[in-house]
Design a protein around this motif. Structure first.
Motif, PDB file in Angstrom:
ATOM      1  N   TYR A  84      17.494  -2.808 125.717  1.00 55.11           N
ATOM      2  CA  TYR A  84      17.611  -1.744 126.711  1.00 55.11           C
ATOM      3  C   TYR A  84      16.498  -0.710 126.547  1.00 55.11           C
ATOM      4  CZ  TYR A  84      19.817   1.569 129.883  1.00 55.11           C
ATOM      5  OH  TYR A  84      20.075   2.408 130.936  1.00 55.11           O
ATOM      6  N   CYS A 132      16.317   5.276 133.227  1.00 57.42           N
ATOM      7  CA  CYS A 132      15.416   4.137 132.990  1.00 57.42           C
ATOM      8  C   CYS A 132      13.987   4.499 133.405  1.00 57.42           C
ATOM      9  CB  CYS A 132      15.895   2.918 133.761  1.00 57.42           C
ATOM     10  SG  CYS A 132      15.502   1.339 132.986  1.00 57.42           S
ATOM     11  N   MET A 154      25.550   3.991 127.831  1.00 57.65           N
ATOM     12  CA  MET A 154      24.455   3.650 126.924  1.00 57.65           C
ATOM     13  C   MET A 154      24.253   4.703 125.845  1.00 57.65           C
ATOM     14  SD  MET A 154      24.163   0.908 128.464  1.00 57.65           S
ATOM     15  CE  MET A 154      22.955   0.090 127.422  1.00 57.65           C
ATOM     16  N   VAL A 211      17.031   6.495 125.845  1.00 57.05           N
ATOM     17  CA  VAL A 211      18.379   6.413 126.404  1.00 57.05           C
ATOM     18  C   VAL A 211      18.817   7.800 126.841  1.00 57.05           C
ATOM     19  CG1 VAL A 211      20.785   5.860 125.910  1.00 57.05           C
ATOM     20  CG2 VAL A 211      18.956   4.409 125.008  1.00 57.05           C
ATOM     21  N   ASN A 265      21.043   7.397 132.584  1.00 54.21           N
ATOM     22  CA  ASN A 265      20.526   6.025 132.645  1.00 54.21           C
ATOM     23  C   ASN A 265      19.378   5.910 133.650  1.00 54.21           C
ATOM     24  OD1 ASN A 265      22.465   5.281 130.784  1.00 54.21           O
ATOM     25  ND2 ASN A 265      23.882   4.442 132.297  1.00 54.21           N
ATOM     26  N   CYS A 269      14.050   0.371 129.414  1.00 54.89           N
ATOM     27  CA  CYS A 269      14.265   1.691 130.017  1.00 54.89           C
ATOM     28  C   CYS A 269      13.635   2.859 129.266  1.00 54.89           C
ATOM     29  CB  CYS A 269      15.764   1.948 130.152  1.00 54.89           C
ATOM     30  SG  CYS A 269      16.537   0.900 131.396  1.00 54.89           S
ATOM     31  N   GLU A 327      23.835  -2.610 131.246  1.00 53.62           N
ATOM     32  CA  GLU A 327      24.620  -1.432 131.607  1.00 53.62           C
ATOM     33  C   GLU A 327      26.041  -1.832 132.001  1.00 53.62           C
ATOM     34  OE1 GLU A 327      21.055   1.551 133.186  1.00 53.62           O
ATOM     35  OE2 GLU A 327      22.411   0.590 134.630  1.00 53.62           O
TER      36      GLU A 327
END
Length: 522
Positions: free
Chosen positions: A308, A321, A190, A315, A319, A312, A183
């Protein structure tokens, strides 16, 4: 045969109501109206002493001079026991308990509408074990704790319940650091990373992939044409090589007639292969040289994006996650902490069951020219099964099912030595020891992917999982339960010798999109 059931309680209650389970006598039990049957077995011991079940009629692939297709194989089932934990492999008849009045085995009929994945026009039959919310007693949560603890609690050197907490904290910290690093590199943008990748793929990658596909499609026809010309030429060279120094004056026949035609087709084929390679190199170049405004290549951004997503999940602009490894391990951390706190406070987990069987196989050994005896001795210690269930229903004259098996065993040992092992050392040398064995197996997901039982026309049993397609795959991947297998320590030979350890095993997030198992005549 010695069968002992020291005490059995049957209890019944309407499970849609807030009623306590109570022990009932036969006269009251006979008035059951179908709300559900709770089954509890207390002080339970089942043991088969000196009784042998023999299976015959099986033939091996070893020839016996043409009298039959193979030699006889005899299977003797020489032992089976279910007792309380601490039975010392079934040698000490220790009473155990299956279910409790608060958490019985439940046999019940339910409408399909009780489950989102099953139609509301049918009823189903369900057998389920009790499910504990208390972390220490919940098999799934306790097995997670055992995974990070990496030893059987209570055994020598495994008395600090917080070792698991230290391990999971380290993992969560590492994953969170990886997430924060990604990040930070992309300034928290993202979603912009995702949209930029999608834009570059659409404008740079997809068109070139089409070129690659076109060039690849032209290779096979060129090869076939070359092969036909090679056959017509008399196959005087290796396919793909050209004729050289042909005829009386050197090369004249290499440029005319069937040999000349073949040489031309080789050139055509090699040109198509070269065009394909050029297109592939251009595709690779675009991955490396398509840059964002900060000079990051498309291939780097793709790798970072996939990392990512793993950490997470989906997206999102926030963010959050919420769905990836970070969230999963944070959930594990909560369960691990709860179990560790309860163990550290002096609470103990309920005793499980000891379950074991022995088999003897009499088979023909071609090398020795005589029959030999092979053995298999399976012993499970501290077994619990809560959270397991099987659902059964009928649809289109087929028996459908959904199965969930949560099986935890402190120890699972498989020995192969039999009567030849007269000492404990010899028995250990031929035994596979597995600690903290946990299998959470899911087969079937409602009517999206039912587990189907059937019988083939020739009388064999068939089990099949299928049905996931373009219309329901999102439902399947979003909601179908995954399977999980963990073994804390696998050891071959002396269970106290660390040098014999083969390490641990983890299989996580497994789903079967298709499975078909059919029995066959032997």
């Amino acid at each position: 045969m010695n069968k002992k059931i020291l005490c059995t309680f049957l209890a019944i209650a309407p499970f849609f109501a807030n009623a306590d389970l109570v022990a009932l006598d036969d006269s009251v039990l006979s008035n059951a109206t179908g709300e559900g049957l709770g089954i509890v077995l207390e002080d339970f011991v089942f043991n088969v002493d000196d009784a042998v079940t023999t299976v015959t009629g099986i033939k091996s692939s070893s020839p016996d001079g043409g009298i039959t297709d193979g030699r006889d194989v005899t299977v003797d089932w020489t032992e089976f026991y279910v007792m309380g934990e601490g039975s010392q492999n079934g040698t000490v008849e220790t009473p155990g308990q299956i279910g409790s009045l608060a958490h019985p085995l439940v046999l019940e009929t339910l409408p399909g509408s009780a489950f989102a994945s099953i139609g509301d026009d049918i009823a189903l039959l369900q057998l389920r074990s009790g499910e504990y919310t208390y972390a220490l007693e919940n098999t799934d949560k306790y097995a997670k704790w055992a995974r990070y603890q990496e030893c059987v609690y209570g055994q020598a050197g495994c008395t600090n319940a917080n070792d698991a907490v230290t391990a999971i904290e380290s993992i969560v910290s590492r994953l969170t650091s990886e997430k924060n690093t990604l990040e930070g590199f992309y300034n928290g943008q993202m979603v912009s990373l995702e949209s930029g990748i999608n834009s570059d793929i659409a404008s740079q990658i997809v068109p070139q992939q089409e070129v690659v596909a076109t060039q690849q499609a032209e290779i096979a026809p060129a090869y076939d044409t070359m092969e036909a010309a090679w056959t017509a030429s008399g196959e005087g060279v290796v396919l793909g090589q050209k004729y050289e120094n042909c005829g009386l004056f050197g090369t004249s026949e290499c440029t005319t007639g069937t040999k000349g035609t073949y040489n031309d087709r080789v050139d055509d084929y090699l040109a198509e292969v070269d065009d394909y390679n050029v297109a592939e190199r251009e595709l690779a170049r675009r991955y490396q040289e398509t840059l964002d405004s900060n000079g990051n290549s498309l291939i780097k951004r793709l790798r970072d994006y996939e990392s990512y997503r793993s950490l997470c999940g989906d997206v999102e602009a926030s963010n959050s996650c919420a769905n990836g490894l970070v969230a999963i391990r944070e959930g594990d951390r909560e369960d691990v902490n709860n179990v560790a706190v309860q163990l550290s406070a002096g609470y103990s987990r309920r005793a499980g069951l000891d379950i074991g069987s022995k088999f003897k196989f009499t088979v023909y050994d071609e090398d020795k020219g005589a029959y030999r005896e092979d053995f298999m001795d399976i012993d499970m210690k501290g077994v619990t099964l809560d959270g397991s269930y099987v659902k059964l229903w009928s649809r289109d004259n087929e028996l459908n099912a959904e199965l969930r098996l949560n099986l935890y065993a402190k120890e699972l040992n498989i020995g192969t030595c039999g009567s030849a092992c007269s000492t404990q050392a010899l028995q250990d040398s031929a035994t596979l020891f597995m600690d903290n064995f946990y299998l959470s197996l899911s087969l079937g997901y409602g009517e999206v992917q039912p587990l189907k039982f059937s019988v083939t026309a020739d009388g064999n049993f068939q089990l099949e999982l299928s049905g996931v397609d373009s219309t329901n795959y999102e439902d399947f991947y979003d909601n179908a339960q995954k399977s999980y297998l963990y073994v804390g320590n696998i050891q071959l030979g002396n269970a106290t010798a660390a040098a014999n350890s083969l390490g641990s095993l983890t299989v996580d997030g497994l789903r079967a999109t298709y499975l078909k198992v059919t029995s066959h005549d032997l």
